[in-house]
Design an enzyme around this catalytic site. Sequence first.
Site, PDB file in Angstrom:
ATOM      1  N   LYS A  13      37.160  39.024  47.340  1.00 54.55           N
ATOM      2  CA  LYS A  13      37.510  37.978  48.321  1.00 54.55           C
ATOM      3  C   LYS A  13      38.479  36.954  47.716  1.00 54.55           C
ATOM      4  CE  LYS A  13      33.192  36.666  48.867  1.00 54.55           C
ATOM      5  NZ  LYS A  13      32.550  37.561  47.897  1.00 54.55           N
ATOM      6  N   ARG A 133      31.864  33.687  33.287  1.00 56.02           N
ATOM      7  CA  ARG A 133      31.278  32.913  34.403  1.00 56.02           C
ATOM      8  C   ARG A 133      29.759  33.052  34.333  1.00 56.02           C
ATOM      9  NH1 ARG A 133      33.151  33.564  40.718  1.00 56.02           N
ATOM     10  NH2 ARG A 133      30.979  33.632  41.354  1.00 56.02           N
ATOM     11  N   ARG A 144      22.264  37.936  43.011  1.00 52.70           N
ATOM     12  CA  ARG A 144      23.335  37.651  43.987  1.00 52.70           C
ATOM     13  C   ARG A 144      23.502  38.825  44.953  1.00 52.70           C
ATOM     14  NH1 ARG A 144      28.062  36.593  40.054  1.00 52.70           N
ATOM     15  NH2 ARG A 144      29.356  36.502  41.923  1.00 52.70           N
TER      16      ARG A 144
END
Length: 190
Positions: A13, A133, A144
């Site tokens: 995305k 990250r 997630r």
Amino acid sequence: MRIVLLGAPGSGKGTQAERLKAALGVAHISTGELLRAEVAAGSELGRAAKQVMDQGQLVSDAIVLGMLEKRLGLSDAAQGFILDGYPRNLAQAEALDALLARLGQPLDRVIQIDVPAERLTERLAGRATAEGRRDDRPDTVRERLNVYTAQTAPVSDHYAARGELKRIDGEGDVDSVTARIMRALERVAA
Ligand code: AP5
């Protein structure tokens, strides 16, 4: 043009939104980036969000909606926007419908980027190594993906029921995926 990009963690995305921003001259609004900026700034909101993000869970709907509304008020969003990471559950989808109706800015298209689960895990493991990250650690990635399946996947049905959803194959190189999205958007503009 006003677009929502849907897709699982690691589906591309953010990568694709940056390209669409350049191609279409619209704002790229990533709720994940907005939250990471709050974390980096050490704000009260950021401190609360950090714990939730590190666990792979969703930050509260009210906090994210407030942040989004503020961001949509900035001048670059007046020409259009790409929403990346919002909406993430049905309550957020309904809140977005109400917000955009109030602003008189209906969506033009909702694009879902489809990528098989094993490829998502590979990509996020690659980013964990390259960028570190915090929420790309394996346990958090698993959570997630679970949250995505339970809470975000139903958002696609919300838009599909209204004939607004276009699904795109997100496998293959980045350029090919961009070309598929641009083709889907041309059909909207025509
Ligand atoms: P967020 O930042 O939105 O993370 P995400 O949805 O999990 O998305 P990612 O950034 O991991 O993936 P992406 O689909 O953008 O893919 P990318 O282009 O980066 O949210 C993080 C957290 O914030 C959430 O878990 C939650 O806690 C909170 N949050 C955010 N929004 C919220 C909301 N609305 N409500 C509540 N909480 C919210 O690509 C991934 C990797 O793959 C990169 O390394 C990239 O280089 C690579 N890649 C991309 N495309 C390709 C390709 N075609 N081939 C090979 N590699 C590729």
